[in-house]
Design a protein around this motif. Structure first.
Motif, PDB file in Angstrom:
ATOM      1  N   ILE A  53       0.844  -1.197   0.000  1.00  0.00           N
ATOM      2  CA  ILE A  53       0.000   0.000   0.000  1.00  0.00           C
ATOM      3  C   ILE A  53       0.879   1.246   0.000  1.00  0.00           C
ATOM      4  CG2 ILE A  53      -1.552   1.382   1.429  1.00  0.00           C
ATOM      5  CD1 ILE A  53      -2.908  -1.248   2.236  1.00  0.00           C
ATOM      6  N   GLU A  54       1.913   1.190   0.817  1.00  0.00           N
ATOM      7  CA  GLU A  54       2.794   2.349   0.918  1.00  0.00           C
ATOM      8  C   GLU A  54       3.536   2.589  -0.399  1.00  0.00           C
ATOM      9  OE1 GLU A  54       5.104   2.162   4.440  1.00  0.00           O
ATOM     10  OE2 GLU A  54       5.871   4.209   4.182  1.00  0.00           O
ATOM     11  N   ALA A  55       3.901   1.463  -1.070  1.00  0.00           N
ATOM     12  CA  ALA A  55       4.665   1.566  -2.312  1.00  0.00           C
ATOM     13  C   ALA A  55       3.818   2.101  -3.461  1.00  0.00           C
ATOM     14  CB  ALA A  55       5.245   0.195  -2.666  1.00  0.00           C
ATOM     15  N   ASN A  56       2.494   1.922  -3.346  1.00  0.00           N
ATOM     16  CA  ASN A  56       1.605   2.344  -4.422  1.00  0.00           C
ATOM     17  C   ASN A  56       1.182   3.789  -4.185  1.00  0.00           C
ATOM     18  OD1 ASN A  56      -0.554   2.842  -6.127  1.00  0.00           O
ATOM     19  ND2 ASN A  56      -1.280   0.718  -6.020  1.00  0.00           N
ATOM     20  N   PRO A  57       1.572   4.713  -5.075  1.00  0.00           N
ATOM     21  CA  PRO A  57       1.287   6.135  -4.834  1.00  0.00           C
ATOM     22  C   PRO A  57      -0.209   6.435  -4.716  1.00  0.00           C
ATOM     23  CG  PRO A  57       2.424   5.793  -6.961  1.00  0.00           C
ATOM     24  CD  PRO A  57       2.345   4.475  -6.299  1.00  0.00           C
ATOM     25  N   ASP A  58      -1.056   5.644  -5.422  1.00  0.00           N
ATOM     26  CA  ASP A  58      -2.497   5.904  -5.358  1.00  0.00           C
ATOM     27  C   ASP A  58      -3.069   5.613  -3.975  1.00  0.00           C
ATOM     28  OD1 ASP A  58      -2.427   6.541  -7.964  1.00  0.00           O
ATOM     29  OD2 ASP A  58      -3.128   4.575  -8.693  1.00  0.00           O
ATOM     30  N   LEU A  59      -2.413   4.698  -3.252  1.00  0.00           N
ATOM     31  CA  LEU A  59      -2.983   4.223  -1.994  1.00  0.00           C
ATOM     32  C   LEU A  59      -2.246   4.737  -0.774  1.00  0.00           C
ATOM     33  CD1 LEU A  59      -3.578   0.450  -2.925  1.00  0.00           C
ATOM     34  CD2 LEU A  59      -5.265   2.275  -2.852  1.00  0.00           C
ATOM     35  N   SER A  60      -1.205   5.522  -0.990  1.00  0.00           N
ATOM     36  CA  SER A  60      -0.323   5.826   0.141  1.00  0.00           C
ATOM     37  C   SER A  60      -1.052   6.549   1.273  1.00  0.00           C
ATOM     38  CB  SER A  60       0.887   6.633  -0.317  1.00  0.00           C
ATOM     39  OG  SER A  60       0.430   7.806  -0.959  1.00  0.00           O
ATOM     40  N   ALA A  61      -2.235   7.119   0.972  1.00  0.00           N
ATOM     41  CA  ALA A  61      -3.013   7.755   2.047  1.00  0.00           C
ATOM     42  C   ALA A  61      -3.428   6.744   3.112  1.00  0.00           C
ATOM     43  CB  ALA A  61      -4.252   8.417   1.457  1.00  0.00           C
ATOM     44  N   PHE A  62      -3.490   5.473   2.689  1.00  0.00           N
ATOM     45  CA  PHE A  62      -3.951   4.426   3.611  1.00  0.00           C
ATOM     46  C   PHE A  62      -2.802   3.716   4.310  1.00  0.00           C
ATOM     47  CE2 PHE A  62      -7.146   4.739   0.195  1.00  0.00           C
ATOM     48  CZ  PHE A  62      -8.213   5.193   0.960  1.00  0.00           C
ATOM     49  N   SER A  63      -1.604   4.259   4.225  1.00  0.00           N
ATOM     50  CA  SER A  63      -0.444   3.527   4.743  1.00  0.00           C
ATOM     51  C   SER A  63      -0.536   3.294   6.254  1.00  0.00           C
ATOM     52  CB  SER A  63       0.849   4.286   4.416  1.00  0.00           C
ATOM     53  OG  SER A  63       0.794   5.547   5.038  1.00  0.00           O
ATOM     54  N   TYR A  90     -19.286   1.662  15.858  1.00  0.00           N
ATOM     55  CA  TYR A  90     -19.297   3.117  15.755  1.00  0.00           C
ATOM     56  C   TYR A  90     -17.867   3.662  15.723  1.00  0.00           C
ATOM     57  CZ  TYR A  90     -19.565   7.969  17.120  1.00  0.00           C
ATOM     58  OH  TYR A  90     -19.392   9.320  17.165  1.00  0.00           O
ATOM     59  N   ALA A  91     -16.985   3.081  16.541  1.00  0.00           N
ATOM     60  CA  ALA A  91     -15.586   3.551  16.595  1.00  0.00           C
ATOM     61  C   ALA A  91     -14.922   3.394  15.234  1.00  0.00           C
ATOM     62  CB  ALA A  91     -14.822   2.765  17.661  1.00  0.00           C
ATOM     63  N   ILE A  92     -15.221   2.314  14.522  1.00  0.00           N
ATOM     64  CA  ILE A  92     -14.661   2.120  13.178  1.00  0.00           C
ATOM     65  C   ILE A  92     -15.162   3.217  12.242  1.00  0.00           C
ATOM     66  CG2 ILE A  92     -14.832   0.673  11.111  1.00  0.00           C
ATOM     67  CD1 ILE A  92     -14.376  -1.704  12.704  1.00  0.00           C
ATOM     68  N   ASN A  93     -16.472   3.426  12.273  1.00  0.00           N
ATOM     69  CA  ASN A  93     -17.068   4.442  11.417  1.00  0.00           C
ATOM     70  C   ASN A  93     -16.489   5.826  11.698  1.00  0.00           C
ATOM     71  OD1 ASN A  93     -18.704   3.805   9.390  1.00  0.00           O
ATOM     72  ND2 ASN A  93     -20.650   4.217  10.456  1.00  0.00           N
ATOM     73  N   ASP A  94     -16.347   6.090  12.989  1.00  0.00           N
ATOM     74  CA  ASP A  94     -15.838   7.381  13.425  1.00  0.00           C
ATOM     75  C   ASP A  94     -14.402   7.582  12.942  1.00  0.00           C
ATOM     76  OD1 ASP A  94     -16.222   9.780  14.921  1.00  0.00           O
ATOM     77  OD2 ASP A  94     -14.852   8.946  16.448  1.00  0.00           O
ATOM     78  N   ALA A  95     -13.580   6.524  13.074  1.00  0.00           N
ATOM     79  CA  ALA A  95     -12.178   6.607  12.656  1.00  0.00           C
ATOM     80  C   ALA A  95     -12.105   6.835  11.142  1.00  0.00           C
ATOM     81  CB  ALA A  95     -11.434   5.342  13.045  1.00  0.00           C
ATOM     82  N   ARG A  96     -13.023   6.191  10.391  1.00  0.00           N
ATOM     83  CA  ARG A  96     -13.021   6.380   8.953  1.00  0.00           C
ATOM     84  C   ARG A  96     -13.362   7.829   8.608  1.00  0.00           C
ATOM     85  NH1 ARG A  96     -17.874   4.080   5.796  1.00  0.00           N
ATOM     86  NH2 ARG A  96     -18.650   6.007   6.730  1.00  0.00           N
ATOM     87  N   ASP A  97     -14.383   8.369   9.277  1.00  0.00           N
ATOM     88  CA  ASP A  97     -14.803   9.728   8.976  1.00  0.00           C
ATOM     89  C   ASP A  97     -13.705  10.740   9.291  1.00  0.00           C
ATOM     90  OD1 ASP A  97     -17.127   8.672   8.161  1.00  0.00           O
ATOM     91  OD2 ASP A  97     -18.284   9.209   9.959  1.00  0.00           O
ATOM     92  N   THR A  98     -12.885  10.432  10.299  1.00  0.00           N
ATOM     93  CA  THR A  98     -11.813  11.369  10.664  1.00  0.00           C
ATOM     94  C   THR A  98     -10.495  10.976  10.005  1.00  0.00           C
ATOM     95  OG1 THR A  98     -11.388  10.078  12.628  1.00  0.00           O
ATOM     96  CG2 THR A  98     -12.865  11.948  12.888  1.00  0.00           C
ATOM     97  N   LEU A  99     -10.547  10.032   9.066  1.00  0.00           N
ATOM     98  CA  LEU A  99      -9.376   9.554   8.315  1.00  0.00           C
ATOM     99  C   LEU A  99      -8.259   9.027   9.223  1.00  0.00           C
ATOM    100  CD1 LEU A  99      -9.104  12.382   5.621  1.00  0.00           C
ATOM    101  CD2 LEU A  99     -10.499  10.309   5.600  1.00  0.00           C
ATOM    102  N   ALA A 100      -8.640   8.599  10.434  1.00  0.00           N
ATOM    103  CA  ALA A 100      -7.643   8.068  11.375  1.00  0.00           C
ATOM    104  C   ALA A 100      -7.507   6.560  11.132  1.00  0.00           C
ATOM    105  CB  ALA A 100      -8.067   8.361  12.811  1.00  0.00           C
ATOM    106  N   TYR A 101      -6.826   6.210  10.037  1.00  0.00           N
ATOM    107  CA  TYR A 101      -6.802   4.799   9.627  1.00  0.00           C
ATOM    108  C   TYR A 101      -6.032   3.915  10.596  1.00  0.00           C
ATOM    109  CZ  TYR A 101      -8.855   6.537   5.354  1.00  0.00           C
ATOM    110  OH  TYR A 101      -9.692   7.143   4.473  1.00  0.00           O
ATOM    111  N   ASP A 102      -5.030   4.498  11.258  1.00  0.00           N
ATOM    112  CA  ASP A 102      -4.320   3.680  12.240  1.00  0.00           C
ATOM    113  C   ASP A 102      -5.264   3.300  13.389  1.00  0.00           C
ATOM    114  OD1 ASP A 102      -4.445   6.354  12.835  1.00  0.00           O
ATOM    115  OD2 ASP A 102      -2.461   6.456  13.763  1.00  0.00           O
ATOM    116  N   TYR A 103      -6.121   4.250  13.792  1.00  0.00           N
ATOM    117  CA  TYR A 103      -7.099   3.939  14.846  1.00  0.00           C
ATOM    118  C   TYR A 103      -8.108   2.912  14.356  1.00  0.00           C
ATOM    119  CZ  TYR A 103      -5.327   7.269  18.158  1.00  0.00           C
ATOM    120  OH  TYR A 103      -4.537   7.875  19.067  1.00  0.00           O
TER     121      TYR A 103
END
Ligand SMILES: Nc1ncnc2c1ncn2[C@@H]1O[C@H](COP(=O)(O)OP(=O)(O)OP(=O)(O)O)[C@@H](O)[C@H]1O
Ligand SMILES: [Mg+2]
Lengths: 275, 269
Positions: free
Chosen positions: A49-59, A231-244
């Motif tokens: 994911i990190e190596a792919n520039p399109d997806l690096s937001a999700f690293s 809800y915590a998953i949904n919340d983390a997605r909405d705040t782009l906190a993918y590590d959370y």
């Protein structure tokens, strides 16, 4: 007590400890291998994911950020509230599922007619995803919490009913005959013979139910409520906190595993079959 | 004290269209009498015994115990089966006390009674054991203690020893009638084994098949304890064997059955 005896004691005590330690190590080596493989796959996925520039937001989905988010959540204590809400819902749903499923299962298993009558409707209802009841649940219950608990009940009753009924049908007919012969009343037959005889099957049903319920709970918590792991998953997605988000997924997996382990310990505890 | 058992013109059909399984069975078993019921497989021995236990109601006629019609099972007339059917989630003690528990006997009193009985059947050292760890013979001894715990007036035995080894079987064939005689319990045992009948009974009833009826009976006037090697024992066994062969289907058999029946009629007259 001779001196040679007192010398030999540490030796004889050491040996079983050593071999027990070795045994524990041996018994853990395969699960450890499995966990390592899973972590390795996860790591490779994160790397790609990190190596792919399109997806690096999700690293942040990679293992390292996830674990550091998990440590954060645990040390700040914010992980406990959603766990508490989710466990409360699943336990409430399970209690209702047992309270409905066991009596229905006993009835269906005991009376051949009840089995024939209910077979088709039950098989039909069982195949409907519990989540499909969501619109009905929202209309029928005035709080989101009750609606979610209702969905959990819809997920848990079927395995409990089927497993209980199966257990009742497996009871040795002679057990009924002997108990009747000894003067058992209907209630005594139920409490002293039927329920103990089917305990293992009921527990096996509960174990299946817990598995389904835990899987259903998270998507159910996407809707309406403002607490719980879903809800915590949904919340983390909405705040782009993918590590959370990944850390919550990890927590869900660990708790699910824990619940299943508790069930399997209980099954062993209630099992009267000699292995 | 034992109870009398009257079999009052019992006939039974398992379904309305079927041939009767039992037909016109009539007999009276005296209080404290020890009776064996022999007959070929499928002739309806178990069916008749279930009726005496109140586990099955005949379609015609009735069973009376002490002149009361038997309408439902009771721990006062107790049945033992080929399989001990113990409850594996209960200990030996709990299994033996089950009838007392159902009857609402206080725990302490039940424990005391069961304790004595388990000593008597030779299970003193197994009282807290898991029943699944017992041998077949030991399991059947627990079942015996369980049947005796409720102080039955009648003990009904359906081939209770047929799954046991010869040694244990012989032991129990001696112990059970002794216990019944001591306590005055009326005993009815169903068996395939003529030796067992001679070893345990005062009187043997012989059943024929299709339909099941009592076609002969034989008093066993042998002294106790019964020894298989005694001449009297062997003569009785041969006598019963002859009568039993008479119940064979086929022409010769039919004649023998009829002569048996006339014997019964004569002895009843
Ligand atoms: N519940 C039942 N429904 C229909 N038929 C039955 C039932 N129980 C017994 N029978 C039939 O009645 C007949 C007598 O059965 P029963 O079990 O009394 O025989 P038995 O003399 O005890 O035989 P065995 O020596 O093999 O135990 C048999 O033909 C059997 O098939
Ligand atoms: Mg039988």
């Amino acid at each position: 007590m001779s001196t040679s005896n007192s010398q030999s004691i540490p030796v004889t005590n050491m040996m079983p400890n050593m071999s027990r330690f070795l045994g524990l190590f041996k018994s853990l080596q395969y699960p450890a291998l499995g966990i390592t493989c899973l972590l390795a796959l996860w790591w490779v996925g994160g790397y790609m994911i990190e190596a792919n520039p399109d997806l690096s937001a999700f690293s942040a989905f990679a293992p390292a950020p996830t674990f550091s988010a998990l440590v954060d959540m645990v040390s700040s204590g914010e992980v406990w509230a959603p766990i508490g809400s989710s466990l409360y819902r699943i336990l409430a749903g399970l209690v209702w599922g047992i309270a409905i499923g066991v009596p229905v299962g006993v009835t269906v298993g005991y009376f051949g007619v009840a089995l024939k009558v209910t077979n088709v409707p039950f098989q039909f209802l069982r195949m409907i995803s519990p989540l499909a009841w969501m619109p009905v649940a929202v209309l029928a219950f005035d709080s989101w919490d009750s609606a979610i608990i209702f969905l959990i009940v819809m997920a848990t009753v079927w395995p409990i009913i089927f497993s209980t009924a199966h257990g009742v049908r497996r009871i040795d007919p002679n057990w009924f005959k002997v108990a009747r012969n000894l003067g058992a009343s209907g209630f005594q037959m139920l409490s002293r013979i039927i329920l103990p005889a089917i305990m293992t099957d009921v527990m096996a049903g509960i174990r299946l139910a817990v598995g389904v319920a835990w899987v259903v709970l998270v998507p159910a918590e996407y809707l309406g409520v403002t607490s719980g792991l879903g809800y915590a998953i949904n919340d983390a997605r909405d705040t782009l906190a993918y590590d959370y988000l990944a850390a919550v997924v990890l927590v869900i997996g660990i708790i699910g595993y824990g619940l299943d382990t508790v069930c399997s310990v209980l099954i062993k505890r209630f099992n009267w079959h000699v292995e | 004290m034992g109870a009398s058992i009257s079999l009052d013109f019992i006939s039974h059909k398992f379904s309305a269209s079927a041939e009767p399984t039992l037909k016109d069975i009539e007999n009276r078993i005296e209080p404290s009498e020890l009776v064996a019921l022999i007959g070929r497989s499928g002739c309806g021995k178990s069916t008749l015994l279930h009726m005496m236990a109140g586990l099955l109601i005949p379609t015609e006629g009735c069973v009376r115990i002490n002149s009361h019609q038997v309408a439902k099972p009771s721990a006062k007339w107790n049945m033992m089966f080929q399989k001990a059917s113990l409850y594996p989630w209960m200990s030996v003690k709990e299994n033996a006390a089950l009838g007392l528990l159902f009857d609402g006997v206080p725990k302490a009193e039940a424990a005391e009674r069961v304790d004595t009985l388990l000593d008597m059947v030779g299970l003193s050292d197994k009282k807290n054991a898991n029943v699944q760890s017992l041998s077949g013979g030991q399991q059947q001894r627990v079942a015996l203690a369980r049947s005796l715990a409720t102080d039955p007036e009648v003990l009904l035995l359906d081939e209770p020893f047929s799954a046991l080894d010869a040694f244990t079987r012989t032991q129990l064939q001696e112990e059970v009638p002794n216990i019944c005689r001591e306590r005055g319990i009326t005993m009815v045992i169903v068996t395939h084994d003529i030796d067992e009948a001679v070893a345990m009974a005062d009187r043997v009833l012989i059943m024929s098949q299709n339909p099941g009826r009592i076609v002969g009976e034989q008093k066993v006037g042998l002294p106790w304890p019964r020894r298989h090697m005694d001449a009297g024992f062997q003569a009785m066994r041969d006598e019963l064997m002859q009568q039993f062969k008479g119940t064979d289907t086929g022409l010769a058999g039919r004649n023998a059955v009829e002569s048996d029946e006339s014997n019964v009629a004569k002895s009843a007259a």
